[in-house]
Design a protein around this motif. Structure first.
Motif, PDB file in Angstrom:
ATOM      1  N   ASP A 170      72.960  -6.580 -36.211  1.00  0.00           N
ATOM      2  CA  ASP A 170      73.442  -6.638 -37.638  1.00  0.00           C
ATOM      3  C   ASP A 170      72.442  -6.926 -38.579  1.00  0.00           C
ATOM      4  OD1 ASP A 170      72.907  -9.249 -37.183  1.00  0.00           O
ATOM      5  OD2 ASP A 170      74.813 -10.178 -37.695  1.00  0.00           O
ATOM      6  N   TRP A 172      70.874  -4.302 -39.406  1.00  0.00           N
ATOM      7  CA  TRP A 172      70.820  -3.333 -39.958  1.00  0.00           C
ATOM      8  C   TRP A 172      72.009  -3.270 -41.033  1.00  0.00           C
ATOM      9  CZ3 TRP A 172      66.897   0.084 -38.953  1.00  0.00           C
ATOM     10  CH2 TRP A 172      66.420  -0.096 -37.407  1.00  0.00           C
ATOM     11  N   TRP A 173      71.832  -2.457 -42.382  1.00  0.00           N
ATOM     12  CA  TRP A 173      72.925  -2.199 -43.116  1.00  0.00           C
ATOM     13  C   TRP A 173      74.263  -1.677 -42.316  1.00  0.00           C
ATOM     14  CZ3 TRP A 173      72.291  -4.776 -47.630  1.00  0.00           C
ATOM     15  CH2 TRP A 173      71.147  -4.778 -48.051  1.00  0.00           C
ATOM     16  N   ASP A 175      76.455   0.422 -42.716  1.00  0.00           N
ATOM     17  CA  ASP A 175      76.584   1.777 -42.654  1.00  0.00           C
ATOM     18  C   ASP A 175      75.673   2.482 -41.781  1.00  0.00           C
ATOM     19  OD1 ASP A 175      74.804   1.296 -44.480  1.00  0.00           O
ATOM     20  OD2 ASP A 175      75.083   3.130 -45.663  1.00  0.00           O
ATOM     21  N   ARG A 246      68.324  -4.923 -43.441  1.00  0.00           N
ATOM     22  CA  ARG A 246      68.847  -5.640 -44.600  1.00  0.00           C
ATOM     23  C   ARG A 246      67.591  -6.723 -45.057  1.00  0.00           C
ATOM     24  NH1 ARG A 246      72.235  -9.558 -43.625  1.00  0.00           N
ATOM     25  NH2 ARG A 246      72.023  -9.683 -41.474  1.00  0.00           N
TER      26      ARG A 246
END
Length: 310
Positions: A170, A172-173, A175, A246
């Motif tokens: 998680d 990563w963004w 989407d 992120r």
């Protein structure tokens, strides 16, 4: 698959290969290929070949001399696509580059692809090269390999550099993470990714298996937060301000490594964080002119020195 997603993924794959092929002169609006960039600067490996590691025949190259640094490439990449424009910039260093399982000239074997397994392969490569300890730099997938290398083989790590990499799924963004499940071999048909796969003598009939296997490592949840936060080696983290990673993910690790305080009062942390402006995940590899001075400053710095004063 949604037509928009299919088209977007194909564009991304093309952009990956073309952006990573551009040389350090990209900042000067040139688009020299990897081969031409290396030839123009007379960059030739001082050692190259294959080494047997964990049932794998891993391809590697070594450039220059000096303090060793290992470069770990991203998904679907290889040495020329990912590193040909970076290697000439790492002056006065022994630069070690290798191609991970199933990538480039390192043929795949009947072994699950995993960050842990690739990290162990790199460890064995360094032993073969008689390198006791090295600076480790990983980009994207290579960042995950670098994190696992530092967790599993801390004695072999001097300092750690992570470019656009995550230590938990998680990171990563949302989407971006959701997009991984939409990757299919059809997305890559006719792309530079498929062409470079064929160029290294791989079986074209197995290209679909290759695509599925590489993306498989990001389809399974992973979270190395506890282990990564215990890494003792100084860490330099860089992400783009328009990256797939992120901001909070990078900040959380930086705070765990001593960041998040005013250095003039509390002293400087041994680890560093950079958010590169105007930079995407793929575009990170076009920022060599900005990144390499920051990276070499980090690698060469006396991290026990007091902060500057007036």
């Amino acid at each position: 698959m949604n037509k928009y997603i299919r088209t977007s993924l194909w564009i991304i794959m093309v952009a990956v290969t073309t952006s990573c092929r551009q040389g350090t002169t990209n900042e000067q609006n040139t688009s020299t290929s990897s081969k031409d960039t290396a030839a123009a600067q007379n960059i030739k490996p001082v050692d190259t070949g294959y080494v047997a590691v964990n049932g794998l025949k891993m391809y590697y190259e070594v450039y220059g001399s000096g303090k060793p640094i290992v470069l770990l490439h991203g998904s679907y990449m290889n040495i020329p696509l990912n590193w040909s424009h970076i290697i000439p910039m790492l002056k006065d260093r022994k630069v070690i580059v290798a191609e991970m399982q199933g990538h480039g000239r390192t043929k795949d074997i009947s072994r699950e692809l995993s960050y842990e397994g690739m990290a162990d392969d790199v460890s064995e490569l360094l032993k073969h090269l008689k390198v006791d300890s090295a600076d480790i730099l990983g980009y994207s997938m290579g960042g995950g390999v670098a994190f696992q290398f530092a967790v599993r083989h801390p004695e072999q790590v001097r300092r750690l550099v992570i470019l656009s990499g995550t230590y938990a799924h998680d990171g990563w963004w949302p989407d971006v993470e959701a997009m991984y499940a939409t990757f299919t071999p059809d997305v890559f048909k006719g792309s530079p990714i498929q062409k470079q796969y064929d160029s290294f003598g791989n079986d074209p009939a197995r290209f679909a298996d290759y695509v599925k296997k590489v993306i498989s490592i990001d389809l399974k949840p992973y979270d190395w937060s506890k282990e990564v936060k215990k890494i003792q080696a100084p860490l330099f983290i860089a992400i783009g301000d328009a990256d797939g990673v992120r901001y909070e993910h990078a900040l959380e690790l930086f705070r765990a490594k001593g960041g998040g305080k005013m250095g003039d009062i509390h002293g400087m942390p041994k680890s560093r964080l950079a958010i590169i402006p105007g930079t995407t995940h793929i575009g990170m590899m076009q920022r060599g002119g900005w990144l390499i001075p920051m990276i070499t400053d980090f690698l060469d710095a006396d991290l026990n020195a007091p902060p500057p004063t007036f």
